[in-house]
Design a protein around this motif. Structure first.
Motif, PDB file in Angstrom:
ATOM      1  N   LEU A   5       0.922  -1.757   0.022  1.00 12.93           N
ATOM      2  CA  LEU A   5       0.143  -0.214   0.005  1.00 12.93           C
ATOM      3  C   LEU A   5       0.713   0.921  -0.466  1.00 12.93           C
ATOM      4  N   VAL A   6       1.096   2.455  -1.070  1.00 18.47           N
ATOM      5  CA  VAL A   6       1.503   3.218  -1.148  1.00 18.47           C
ATOM      6  C   VAL A   6       0.725   3.947  -0.992  1.00 18.47           C
ATOM      7  N   GLU A   7       0.660   4.713   0.071  1.00 15.41           N
ATOM      8  CA  GLU A   7      -0.274   6.002   0.235  1.00 15.41           C
ATOM      9  C   GLU A   7      -0.052   7.068   1.714  1.00 15.41           C
ATOM     10  N   ASP A   8       0.198   8.494   1.314  1.00 12.48           N
ATOM     11  CA  ASP A   8       0.559   9.018   2.559  1.00 12.48           C
ATOM     12  C   ASP A   8      -0.673   9.766   3.389  1.00 12.48           C
ATOM     13  N   ASP A   9      -1.280   9.467   3.534  1.00 17.64           N
ATOM     14  CA  ASP A   9      -2.766  10.097   3.858  1.00 17.64           C
ATOM     15  C   ASP A   9      -2.608   8.386   4.929  1.00 17.64           C
ATOM     16  N   PHE A  10      -2.037   8.588   6.471  1.00 17.91           N
ATOM     17  CA  PHE A  10      -1.820   7.966   7.555  1.00 17.91           C
ATOM     18  C   PHE A  10      -3.075   7.227   7.586  1.00 17.91           C
ATOM     19  N   ARG A  11      -4.060   8.486   8.086  1.00  9.97           N
ATOM     20  CA  ARG A  11      -5.235   7.796   8.783  1.00  9.97           C
ATOM     21  C   ARG A  11      -6.562   6.803   7.442  1.00  9.97           C
ATOM     22  N   LEU A  12      -5.951   7.503   6.179  1.00 11.08           N
ATOM     23  CA  LEU A  12      -6.374   6.711   5.444  1.00 11.08           C
ATOM     24  C   LEU A  12      -5.818   5.065   5.274  1.00 11.08           C
ATOM     25  N   ALA A  13      -4.344   5.212   5.331  1.00  6.94           N
ATOM     26  CA  ALA A  13      -3.685   3.638   5.516  1.00  6.94           C
ATOM     27  C   ALA A  13      -4.215   3.122   6.804  1.00  6.94           C
ATOM     28  N   ARG A  14      -3.974   3.422   7.280  1.00  2.00           N
ATOM     29  CA  ARG A  14      -4.289   2.806   8.622  1.00  2.00           C
ATOM     30  C   ARG A  14      -5.563   2.178   8.388  1.00  2.00           C
ATOM     31  N   ALA A  15      -7.242   2.744   8.299  1.00  3.10           N
ATOM     32  CA  ALA A  15      -8.066   1.686   7.763  1.00  3.10           C
ATOM     33  C   ALA A  15      -7.917   1.199   6.853  1.00  3.10           C
ATOM     34  N   LEU A  16      -7.392   1.274   5.661  1.00  2.00           N
ATOM     35  CA  LEU A  16      -6.685   0.132   5.084  1.00  2.00           C
ATOM     36  C   LEU A  16      -5.978  -0.735   5.295  1.00  2.00           C
ATOM     37  N   VAL A  17      -5.044  -0.365   5.772  1.00  2.00           N
ATOM     38  CA  VAL A  17      -4.391  -1.339   6.223  1.00  2.00           C
ATOM     39  C   VAL A  17      -4.596  -2.823   6.871  1.00  2.00           C
ATOM     40  N   THR A  18      -6.076  -2.114   7.935  1.00  2.00           N
ATOM     41  CA  THR A  18      -6.319  -3.255   8.684  1.00  2.00           C
ATOM     42  C   THR A  18      -7.359  -4.093   8.427  1.00  2.00           C
ATOM     43  N   ALA A  19      -7.711  -3.462   7.317  1.00  2.00           N
ATOM     44  CA  ALA A  19      -9.299  -3.753   6.435  1.00  2.00           C
ATOM     45  C   ALA A  19      -8.544  -4.588   5.639  1.00  2.00           C
ATOM     46  N   LEU A  20      -7.588  -4.986   5.061  1.00  2.00           N
ATOM     47  CA  LEU A  20      -6.581  -5.805   4.652  1.00  2.00           C
ATOM     48  C   LEU A  20      -6.644  -7.237   4.767  1.00  2.00           C
ATOM     49  N   ARG A  21      -5.285  -6.520   5.972  1.00  2.00           N
ATOM     50  CA  ARG A  21      -5.064  -7.669   7.094  1.00  2.00           C
ATOM     51  C   ARG A  21      -6.247  -8.483   7.666  1.00  2.00           C
ATOM     52  N   HIS A  22      -7.290  -7.937   7.574  1.00  2.00           N
ATOM     53  CA  HIS A  22      -8.342  -8.650   7.913  1.00  2.00           C
ATOM     54  C   HIS A  22      -8.915 -10.346   7.362  1.00  2.00           C
ATOM     55  N   LYS A  23      -8.468  -9.919   6.144  1.00  2.00           N
ATOM     56  CA  LYS A  23      -8.978 -10.257   4.712  1.00  2.00           C
ATOM     57  C   LYS A  23      -7.775 -11.265   4.538  1.00  2.00           C
ATOM     58  N   ASP A  24      -6.771 -11.526   5.991  1.00  5.14           N
ATOM     59  CA  ASP A  24      -5.293 -11.962   5.558  1.00  5.14           C
ATOM     60  C   ASP A  24      -4.300 -12.373   4.903  1.00  5.14           C
ATOM     61  N   TYR A  25      -4.251 -10.785   4.129  1.00  2.27           N
ATOM     62  CA  TYR A  25      -3.796 -10.095   3.095  1.00  2.27           C
ATOM     63  C   TYR A  25      -2.645  -9.987   3.603  1.00  2.27           C
ATOM     64  N   GLU A  26      -1.211 -10.214   3.347  1.00  5.24           N
ATOM     65  CA  GLU A  26       0.174  -9.568   4.531  1.00  5.24           C
ATOM     66  C   GLU A  26       0.487  -8.153   3.672  1.00  5.24           C
ATOM     67  N   VAL A  27       0.411  -7.209   4.924  1.00  4.05           N
ATOM     68  CA  VAL A  27       0.179  -5.498   4.103  1.00  4.05           C
ATOM     69  C   VAL A  27       1.748  -5.157   4.452  1.00  4.05           C
ATOM     70  N   ASP A  28       2.520  -4.552   3.443  1.00  3.46           N
ATOM     71  CA  ASP A  28       3.558  -3.577   3.754  1.00  3.46           C
ATOM     72  C   ASP A  28       2.623  -2.074   3.254  1.00  3.46           C
ATOM     73  N   HIS A  29       3.290  -0.742   4.192  1.00  3.07           N
ATOM     74  CA  HIS A  29       3.263   0.081   3.717  1.00  3.07           C
ATOM     75  C   HIS A  29       3.732   1.350   3.840  1.00  3.07           C
ATOM     76  N   ALA A  30       4.111   1.670   2.503  1.00  9.87           N
ATOM     77  CA  ALA A  30       4.628   2.727   1.671  1.00  9.87           C
ATOM     78  C   ALA A  30       3.899   4.254   2.566  1.00  9.87           C
ATOM     79  N   MET A  31       4.670   5.059   2.825  1.00  8.46           N
ATOM     80  CA  MET A  31       4.387   6.354   2.376  1.00  8.46           C
ATOM     81  C   MET A  31       4.563   7.647   1.161  1.00  8.46           C
ATOM     82  N   THR A  32       6.595   6.740   0.762  1.00 12.89           N
ATOM     83  CA  THR A  32       6.848   7.744  -0.457  1.00 12.89           C
ATOM     84  C   THR A  32       7.077   6.902  -1.192  1.00 12.89           C
ATOM     85  N   GLY A  33       7.733   7.903  -2.473  1.00 15.82           N
ATOM     86  CA  GLY A  33       7.925   6.979  -3.674  1.00 15.82           C
ATOM     87  C   GLY A  33       9.318   5.955  -2.975  1.00 15.82           C
ATOM     88  N   ALA A  34      10.366   6.556  -2.454  1.00 19.37           N
ATOM     89  CA  ALA A  34      11.258   5.914  -2.515  1.00 19.37           C
ATOM     90  C   ALA A  34      11.328   4.549  -1.245  1.00 19.37           C
TER      91      ALA A  34
END
Length: 222
Positions: A5-34
Motif C-alpha cells: 500500500l503506497v499512501e501518504d494519508d496516514f488515517r486512510l492507510a491505517r484503515a486500509l491496512v486493518t481491512a486488508l489484514r482482516h482479509k488475511d493479506y500481508e500488507v507493507d505500507h509505504a508513505m513515499t515513492g522511495a
C-alpha cells in the motif's frame, strides 16, 4: 498474498491496512515513492498518485518495470486524462476516492483473476511429475486421474516446491474469489487430491492458517 500500500494519508492507510489484514493479506505500507521502491516485491500494489517525493505516474511505471504485480491506482484525480495516464503507465485498474472497501475487494479479485500466472512446462518434485502443457500428473510412472480443479491446485504447488502457497492465492487463482467461507471448499479439494496421490500425498504439507506446501523432504504433514 503480499500487498504493498503506497499512501501518504496516514488515517486512510491505517484503515486500509486493518481491512486488508482482516482479509488475511500481508500488507507493507509505504508513505513515499522511495519507500515503495525499497519495499519487498508484492503480488499487488495499491498506489496513491499524490506522493510527497515522486510523481505517482512515474512510480507506477517504475514498479511495472520491475515486476508483473497487479497495480491498482487509488486517487482523488477523477479526470479522464489522469485515468488514461495511469492505465497507460502500467496500472491494471484505477479507483477514484472516496470508495468503499467492498468495491476495492472486488477490484482486487478482478485484477488477480486477470493477472494470475499461468505456469507452463514440467514440474518434478520427488516421484511426482506435473506436466502443465499436457495437463497430466504422474506419481512415478503411473498417471493420476485428476479433475481440472485438483490439477490446478497441484500445479500451483509443484511450480514452487518447498514454498508455502497461501490459501487466499489458491482461491483467487482457481475460484476467482477470496471469500473466507470458500476455504472449506479448498480444504475438501485438497483432501480429495491427497487421496488420489497415494503415498505421494505425504509430500503435501498443511501450513496451519496459512496455506499448503509441496516438498519431497520429510516433515510433519498436517
Amino acid at each position: 498474498m503480499r500487498v504493498l500500500l503506497v499512501e501518504d494519508d496516514f488515517r486512510l492507510a491505517r484503515a486500509l491496512v486493518t481491512a486488508l489484514r482482516h482479509k488475511d493479506y500481508e500488507v507493507d505500507h509505504a508513505m513515499t515513492g522511495a519507500a515503495a521502491l525499497a519495499a519487498p516485491v508484492a503480488d499487488l500494489v495499491l498506489l496513491d498518485l499524490g506522493l510527497p517525493d515522486m510523481d505517482g505516474f512515474e512510480l507506477c511505471r517504475r514498479l511495472r518495470e520491475r515486476s508483473d504485480a497487479g497495480i491498482i491506482v487509488l486517487t482523488a484525480r477523477a479526470e479522464e486524462r489522469d485515468r488514461v495516464a495511469g492505465l497507460r503507465g502500467g496500472a491494471d485498474d484505477y479507483v477514484v476516492k472516496p470508495f468503499g472497501f467492498p468495491e476495492l475487494q472486488a477490484r482486487i479479485e478482478a485484477v488477480l483473476r486477470r493477472a494470475r500466472p499461468r505456469s507452463a512446462g514440467v514440474h518434478t518434485v520427488g516421484p511426482l511429475r506435473v506436466d502443465v502443457d499436457s495437463h497430466t500428473a504422474f506419481v512415478g510412472t503411473s498417471e493420476v486421474a485428476l479433475t481440472n480443479i485438483e490439477f490446478q491446485l497441484l500445479a500451483m504447488l509443484a511450480a514452487q516446491p518447498g514454498r508455502t502457497v497461501k490459501s487466499d492465492r489458491m482461491l483467487a487463482e482457481v475460484w476467482h474469489t477470496t471469500w473466507p467461507p470458500m476455504r472449506r471448499t479448498l480444504q475438501v479439494h485438497m483432501s480429495t487430491l491427497r487421496g488420489k496421490l497415494g503415498e505421494a500425498a505425504a509430500m503435501i504439507h498443511t501450513v496451519r492458517r496459512v496455506g499448503y506446501r509441496l516438498s519431497a523432504a520429510e516433515e510433519e504433514s498436517g
